[in-house]
Motif scaffolding. Structure first.
Motif, mmCIF file in Angstrom:
data_model
loop_
_atom_site.group_PDB
_atom_site.id
_atom_site.type_symbol
_atom_site.label_atom_id
_atom_site.label_comp_id
_atom_site.label_asym_id
_atom_site.label_seq_id
_atom_site.Cartn_x
_atom_site.Cartn_y
_atom_site.Cartn_z
ATOM 1 N N TYR A 98 28.098 63.760 -15.158
ATOM 2 C CA TYR A 98 28.884 64.972 -14.898
ATOM 3 C C TYR A 98 30.002 64.668 -13.900
ATOM 4 C CZ TYR A 98 30.060 69.611 -13.110
ATOM 5 O OH TYR A 98 30.748 70.732 -12.718
ATOM 6 N N VAL A 99 29.665 64.014 -12.813
ATOM 7 C CA VAL A 99 30.667 63.700 -11.786
ATOM 8 C C VAL A 99 31.763 62.813 -12.370
ATOM 9 C CG1 VAL A 99 31.053 62.531 -9.577
ATOM 10 C CG2 VAL A 99 29.038 63.993 -9.888
ATOM 11 N N ARG A 100 31.374 61.756 -13.081
ATOM 12 C CA ARG A 100 32.362 60.847 -13.660
ATOM 13 C C ARG A 100 33.248 61.561 -14.681
ATOM 14 N NH1 ARG A 100 27.916 57.278 -13.602
ATOM 15 N NH2 ARG A 100 27.485 57.760 -15.808
ATOM 16 N N ALA A 101 32.626 62.414 -15.513
ATOM 17 C CA ALA A 101 33.393 63.115 -16.543
ATOM 18 C C ALA A 101 34.364 64.111 -15.935
ATOM 19 C CB ALA A 101 32.442 63.823 -17.509
ATOM 20 N N MET A 102 33.947 64.791 -14.887
ATOM 21 C CA MET A 102 34.838 65.753 -14.236
ATOM 22 C C MET A 102 36.084 65.059 -13.702
ATOM 23 S SD MET A 102 33.733 68.886 -14.391
ATOM 24 C CE MET A 102 34.659 69.633 -13.068
ATOM 25 N N ILE A 103 35.899 63.910 -13.080
ATOM 26 C CA ILE A 103 37.046 63.159 -12.548
ATOM 27 C C ILE A 103 37.844 62.530 -13.694
ATOM 28 C CG2 ILE A 103 37.746 61.192 -11.152
ATOM 29 C CD1 ILE A 103 36.847 63.505 -9.463
ATOM 30 N N GLY A 104 37.145 61.924 -14.647
ATOM 31 C CA GLY A 104 37.814 61.214 -15.726
ATOM 32 C C GLY A 104 38.680 62.117 -16.584
ATOM 33 N N TYR A 105 38.180 63.291 -16.918
ATOM 34 C CA TYR A 105 38.975 64.194 -17.753
ATOM 35 C C TYR A 105 40.254 64.613 -17.032
ATOM 36 C CZ TYR A 105 40.369 67.945 -20.842
ATOM 37 O OH TYR A 105 41.089 68.728 -21.704
ATOM 38 N N GLN A 106 40.128 64.954 -15.773
ATOM 39 C CA GLN A 106 41.295 65.424 -15.029
ATOM 40 C C GLN A 106 42.296 64.295 -14.788
ATOM 41 O OE1 GLN A 106 40.271 68.867 -12.186
ATOM 42 N NE2 GLN A 106 38.360 67.691 -12.302
ATOM 43 N N ARG A 107 41.790 63.079 -14.612
ATOM 44 C CA ARG A 107 42.680 61.924 -14.487
ATOM 45 C C ARG A 107 43.518 61.740 -15.747
ATOM 46 N NH1 ARG A 107 39.121 57.221 -14.940
ATOM 47 N NH2 ARG A 107 39.355 57.808 -17.131
ATOM 48 N N ASP A 108 42.893 61.932 -16.909
ATOM 49 C CA ASP A 108 43.562 61.665 -18.181
ATOM 50 C C ASP A 108 44.299 62.882 -18.750
ATOM 51 O OD1 ASP A 108 42.516 59.115 -18.010
ATOM 52 O OD2 ASP A 108 40.784 59.576 -19.274
ATOM 53 N N ASN A 109 44.136 64.038 -18.129
ATOM 54 C CA ASN A 109 44.750 65.265 -18.640
ATOM 55 C C ASN A 109 45.394 66.042 -17.494
ATOM 56 O OD1 ASN A 109 43.697 65.583 -21.675
ATOM 57 N ND2 ASN A 109 42.038 64.753 -20.439
ATOM 58 N N ARG A 110 46.369 65.397 -16.884
ATOM 59 C CA ARG A 110 46.990 65.977 -15.693
ATOM 60 C C ARG A 110 47.626 67.342 -15.981
ATOM 61 N NH1 ARG A 110 48.737 63.363 -10.899
ATOM 62 N NH2 ARG A 110 50.228 64.631 -9.722
ATOM 63 N N ARG A 111 48.231 67.522 -17.152
ATOM 64 C CA ARG A 111 48.871 68.807 -17.422
ATOM 65 C C ARG A 111 47.837 69.919 -17.526
ATOM 66 N NH1 ARG A 111 50.606 70.233 -23.261
ATOM 67 N NH2 ARG A 111 48.833 69.504 -24.482
ATOM 68 N N HIS A 112 46.631 69.607 -17.998
ATOM 69 C CA HIS A 112 45.579 70.609 -18.027
ATOM 70 C C HIS A 112 45.154 70.996 -16.608
ATOM 71 C CE1 HIS A 112 44.021 70.009 -22.429
ATOM 72 N NE2 HIS A 112 45.314 70.280 -22.353
ATOM 73 N N VAL A 113 45.108 70.012 -15.730
ATOM 74 C CA VAL A 113 44.777 70.296 -14.336
ATOM 75 C C VAL A 113 45.812 71.246 -13.744
ATOM 76 C CG1 VAL A 113 44.362 69.320 -12.049
ATOM 77 C CG2 VAL A 113 43.666 68.051 -14.085
ATOM 78 N N ARG A 114 47.078 70.999 -14.054
ATOM 79 C CA ARG A 114 48.142 71.873 -13.556
ATOM 80 C C ARG A 114 47.981 73.295 -14.074
ATOM 81 N NH1 ARG A 114 50.737 70.244 -9.023
ATOM 82 N NH2 ARG A 114 51.515 68.111 -9.215
ATOM 83 N N VAL A 115 47.608 73.437 -15.332
ATOM 84 C CA VAL A 115 47.407 74.773 -15.897
ATOM 85 C C VAL A 115 46.270 75.486 -15.165
ATOM 86 C CG1 VAL A 115 46.644 76.054 -17.948
ATOM 87 C CG2 VAL A 115 48.350 74.230 -18.160
ATOM 88 N N ILE A 116 45.158 74.789 -14.967
ATOM 89 C CA ILE A 116 44.020 75.393 -14.273
ATOM 90 C C ILE A 116 44.423 75.806 -12.864
ATOM 91 C CG2 ILE A 116 41.723 74.940 -13.336
ATOM 92 C CD1 ILE A 116 41.337 73.003 -15.760
ATOM 93 N N THR A 117 45.122 74.921 -12.163
ATOM 94 C CA THR A 117 45.545 75.222 -10.804
ATOM 95 C C THR A 117 46.500 76.405 -10.772
ATOM 96 O OG1 THR A 117 45.328 72.891 -10.183
ATOM 97 C CG2 THR A 117 46.649 74.273 -8.745
#
Length: 207
Positions: A98-117
């Motif tokens: 879970y921890v690795r996936a949470m970091i890994g997804y956000q690392r590889d999908n920066r625009r999604h992180v921006r949308v969430i933020t």
């Protein structure tokens, strides 16, 4: 008379579904690059190459369209994490996955992180969607708490309040990602390894 849009997504035509997907993708692109306030219906229409009326045909307001964009982002994010957690051989491995996936997804999908933020937090620390705490979004802490409870039942984790620890681990993940967004030179792979150690220290049985 203008055509009426079906209120049943299952009844939408292939063309309508494709247009909705296009509008959602344009919305994600704009929110991630320009921010939420600058993502107007006119800007979305221009990006998609359609009229504003066409956007309103599929989504009756900016709020409905941006919510649909956030829902898609969160669904893809959740599916990515869930797939990796479910492949883990035991509860402790599932927690670390879970921890690795949470970091890994956000690392590889920066625009999604921006949308969430952008969608969940405003400049004043409040929330655009009136949903307090980014880690509570879409039952994140509940999912992590369930993993922690599984580990307790299996006897590999110490006894603790699962909600409190889930919020602490989630907050640590959010803090690392928030720092990375401002300082992209942060090594997220190294950070993920540190968060795994942090998580293990937080939940491991004590002598």
């Amino acid at each position: 008379m203008s055509p009426r849009r079906s209120t049943d997504p299952e009844a939408a035509t292939f063309t309508e579904r494709a247009r909705r997907r296009q509008l959602i993708e344009c919305t994600i692109d704009l929110i991630s690059t320009r921010g939420y306030p600058a993502t107007s219906l006119s800007a979305i229409a221009e990006r998609a190459g359609v009229s504003k009326a066409a956007v309103l045909y599929h989504f009756t307001s900016k709020d409905n369209l941006t919510r649909a964009a956030l829902t898609q982002v969160m669904a893809e994010f959740s599916a990515y994490v869930r797939e990796r957690v479910e492949r883990a051989p035991d509860p402790l491995a599932a927690l670390l996955a879970y921890v690795r996936a949470m970091i890994g997804y956000q690392r590889d999908n920066r625009r999604h992180v921006r949308v969430i933020t952008e969608m969940l937090l405003d400049d004043g620390g409040g929330t655009r969607l009136k949903n307090p705490g980014s880690h509570d979004t879409h039952d994140r802490w509940q999912s992590l708490a369930a993993l922690l409870a599984d580990g307790q039942r299996a006897g590999v984790l110490r006894e603790f309040d699962t909600r409190t620890v889930a919020l602490a681990i989630g907050g640590a993940i959010d803090g690392v990602i928030g720092h990375w967004l401002v300082h992209p030179d942060l090594d997220l792979d190294a950070a993920a390894a540190e968060l795994e150690t942090f998580t293990l220290n937080a939940v491991a049985p004590r002598d």
